[in-house]
Design an enzyme around this catalytic site. Structure first.
Site, PDB file in Angstrom:
ATOM      1  N   TYR A  43      55.204   7.871  50.128  1.00 22.49           N
ATOM      2  CA  TYR A  43      56.506   8.526  50.066  1.00 22.49           C
ATOM      3  C   TYR A  43      56.609   9.506  51.218  1.00 22.49           C
ATOM      4  O   TYR A  43      55.797  10.430  51.330  1.00 22.49           O
ATOM      5  CB  TYR A  43      56.663   9.264  48.727  1.00 22.49           C
ATOM      6  CG  TYR A  43      57.947  10.058  48.608  1.00 22.49           C
ATOM      7  CD1 TYR A  43      59.140   9.433  48.290  1.00 22.49           C
ATOM      8  CD2 TYR A  43      57.956  11.435  48.813  1.00 22.49           C
ATOM      9  CE1 TYR A  43      60.324  10.154  48.183  1.00 22.49           C
ATOM     10  CE2 TYR A  43      59.131  12.171  48.707  1.00 22.49           C
ATOM     11  CZ  TYR A  43      60.312  11.525  48.392  1.00 22.49           C
ATOM     12  OH  TYR A  43      61.481  12.239  48.289  1.00 22.49           O
ATOM     13  N   ASP A  74      51.887  13.079  57.982  1.00 24.02           N
ATOM     14  CA  ASP A  74      52.752  13.742  57.010  1.00 24.02           C
ATOM     15  C   ASP A  74      51.877  14.689  56.195  1.00 24.02           C
ATOM     16  O   ASP A  74      51.224  14.289  55.242  1.00 24.02           O
ATOM     17  CB  ASP A  74      53.424  12.693  56.113  1.00 24.02           C
ATOM     18  CG  ASP A  74      54.358  13.303  55.073  1.00 24.02           C
ATOM     19  OD1 ASP A  74      54.291  14.534  54.871  1.00 24.02           O
ATOM     20  OD2 ASP A  74      55.120  12.555  54.451  1.00 24.02           O
ATOM     21  N   LYS A 118      57.418  22.719  52.361  1.00 21.78           N
ATOM     22  CA  LYS A 118      57.723  23.998  51.698  1.00 21.78           C
ATOM     23  C   LYS A 118      56.517  24.903  51.487  1.00 21.78           C
ATOM     24  O   LYS A 118      56.676  26.113  51.347  1.00 21.78           O
ATOM     25  CB  LYS A 118      58.379  23.708  50.346  1.00 21.78           C
ATOM     26  CG  LYS A 118      59.741  23.043  50.460  1.00 21.78           C
ATOM     27  CD  LYS A 118      60.291  22.646  49.112  1.00 21.78           C
ATOM     28  CE  LYS A 118      59.598  21.453  48.505  1.00 21.78           C
ATOM     29  NZ  LYS A 118      59.784  20.205  49.267  1.00 21.78           N
TER      30      LYS A 118
END
Length: 468
Positions: free
Chosen positions: A176, A271, A299
């Site tokens: 993902y 990622d 985040k």
């Protein structure tokens, strides 16, 4: 636990029938949850009238209905009915310092009082935040802030295409990387292809290729295919494997990938939305000794202050993301966003990374996770269960259904996946009633998790074993 052992134990667990919570126990659990959460039930009914499905959060447990939260503090969440949960969701990983840490709340309140919360123009905190990231991430020479991990992945891919002049992107099965059109392909479940791509034209994913995990020959074939048809601009991967190591990638495979992409002029994108500043100050790239061309961050770097994402990497590529200055020479790659590099985000990044440095938050969270994993595995072994736990730093995995180890490329495989997902969902609901907020066995431990939280977790799993 090494990659080979994890995969072997996962295959062993997948070879056995899934073990659901007994029907009478589940009936009791659902009744107890309803009794304890009347306010959540009422709010859900209100939400259903004005929100699609009544819930907007992908990670939220939904059986018997979503639980509405009042506040978070440390390693706990408290719902609107006053029930308290040990939180292992932690927003999907970005909460490392615990919920609502005092230091960050005070600093951000003072910042707002002094400077306000938005001006939309350059601010010194941008420089301070970038320097903190560059100081610790081995491959990062320049940083561009965006508003989310999804946006950062989009920007990294666009940048790779702009810099290489090629069009194909390779991702790995089951990973993902956000919800942009080009990456909603083979999500979560290896072999699922366009299963979740409703509303996305096939043309949007035609340049996205999927490579198998830990398969050097398979990877070479996919690269060869891409090179024949438009060229491969980049390979993007989670360095631990899909879903933060739910399906682990061998470190040797990642190192081989680095050499292969460098040889072929393909950019390597890490990622590190989850792993950056969680598995180490230098992320997974420092852990593995691998030097990607571009790194995506999320985040966690800003202590979950919205809205935060970033791309960092080699200056030779990153300079193409320049904004609002003369174009100069070399490729130019357009990205934008009113809230990219906003004052609150950049200040929160600087404050958060400074706190992580000085408090050894990463090491403390990892030590707590190791303690929990060891105690859970002793429990499972003592009870003769094939369940097992493993970790990457403070990223926690507790395998009870081996859902992601099933081959979904056949009709029978899909049916088995759905059955195991239902069983895993039952485990999650049982643990919710025991005061744990979990996600299908995956979780994230913070520096605020306590010894008492660990003991509560082990006790909850002991009760789960009794209930199945």
């Amino acid at each position: 636990m090494k990659t080979d052992e994890i995969l072997s134990r996962m295959r062993e667990l997948a070879s056995r029938p899934p073990r659901p919570v007994r029907e009478e126990a589940m009936s009791r659990v659902l009744s107890e949850i309803r009794r304890k959460t009347p306010a959540s039930c009422r709010l859900f009914e209100e939400a259903r009238a004005i929100m699609p499905g009544g819930v907007q959060h992908m990670l939220s447990p939904t059986t018997p209905y979503p639980i509405f939260m009042d506040h978070g503090r440390g390693c706990h969440l408290t719902d609107v009915d006053g029930n308290r949960y040990v939180d292992y969701l932690n927003g999907g990983g970005p909460v490392l310092l615990g919920h609502n840490p005092d230091f960050l709340r005070r600093k951000m309140a003072a910042l707002i009082e002094d400077k306000g919360w938005f001006h939309g123009l350059p601010d010194e905190y941008e420089i301070l935040a970038c320097r903190k990231i560059i100081e610790h991430m081995p491959s990062v020479e320049k940083v561009r802030f965006l508003q989310s991990g999804t946006e950062a992945c989009m920007a990294a891919i666009r940048l790779a295409r702009a810099c290489t002049g090629k069009k194909k992107i390779i991702k790995f099965a089951g990973t993902y990387h956000g919800w942009s059109d080009q990456l909603v392909f083979d999500l979560w479940l290896p072999g699922s292809g366009r299963l979740l791509a409703s509303g996305i034209p096939e043309s949007a994913t035609e340049n996205t290729l999927v490579a198998p995990l830990n398969d050097l020959d398979g990877l070479a074939r996919v690269i060869e295919q891409g090179e024949r048809d438009g060229g491969v601009a980049a390979v993007i991967l989670e360095p631990l494997g899909p879903e933060s190591g739910t399906l682990p990638i061998d470190a040797g495979f990642v190192r081989y990938l680095r050499e292969l992409t460098r040889t072929k002029g393909i950019l390597l994108i890490f990622d590190e939305v989850v792993t950056g500043f969680r598995v180490g100050l230098g992320g997974a790239q420092a852990l593995f000794g691998v030097d990607p061309d571009l790194t995506v961050l999320g985040k966690i770097i800003g202590g979950c202050f919205p809205s935060c994402g970033a791309v960092g990497g080699k200056a030779v590529y990153m300079e193409a993301l320049r904004s609002g200055v003369p174009s100069g020479t070399g490729p130019s790659c357009f990205v934008a966003g009113t809230f990219g590099a906003n004052l609150l985000t950049c200040a929160a990044v600087y404050f958060t990374l400074s706190e992580i440095e000085t408090t050894d938050a990463i090491g403390r969270a990892a030590a707590t996770t190791e303690d929990l994993v060891n105690k859970l595995n002793r429990l499972f072994e003592r009870e003769g269960s094939s369940f097992f736990a493993y970790r990457y730093g403070s990223i926690l995995h507790i395998e009870t259904s081996a859902l992601f180890a099933i081959d979904a490329r056949t009709e029978q495989g899909i049916l088995e996946v759905l059955e195991r997902k239902q069983v895993a969902g039952g485990h999650q609901t049982f643990l919710l009633n025991e005061g744990l907020m979990t996600l299908m066995g995956k979780g994230f431990v913070t520096s605020a998790h306590t010894a008492e939280a660990v003991e509560q977790t082990v006790t909850a799993y002991a009760r789960l074993l009794e209930a199945i």
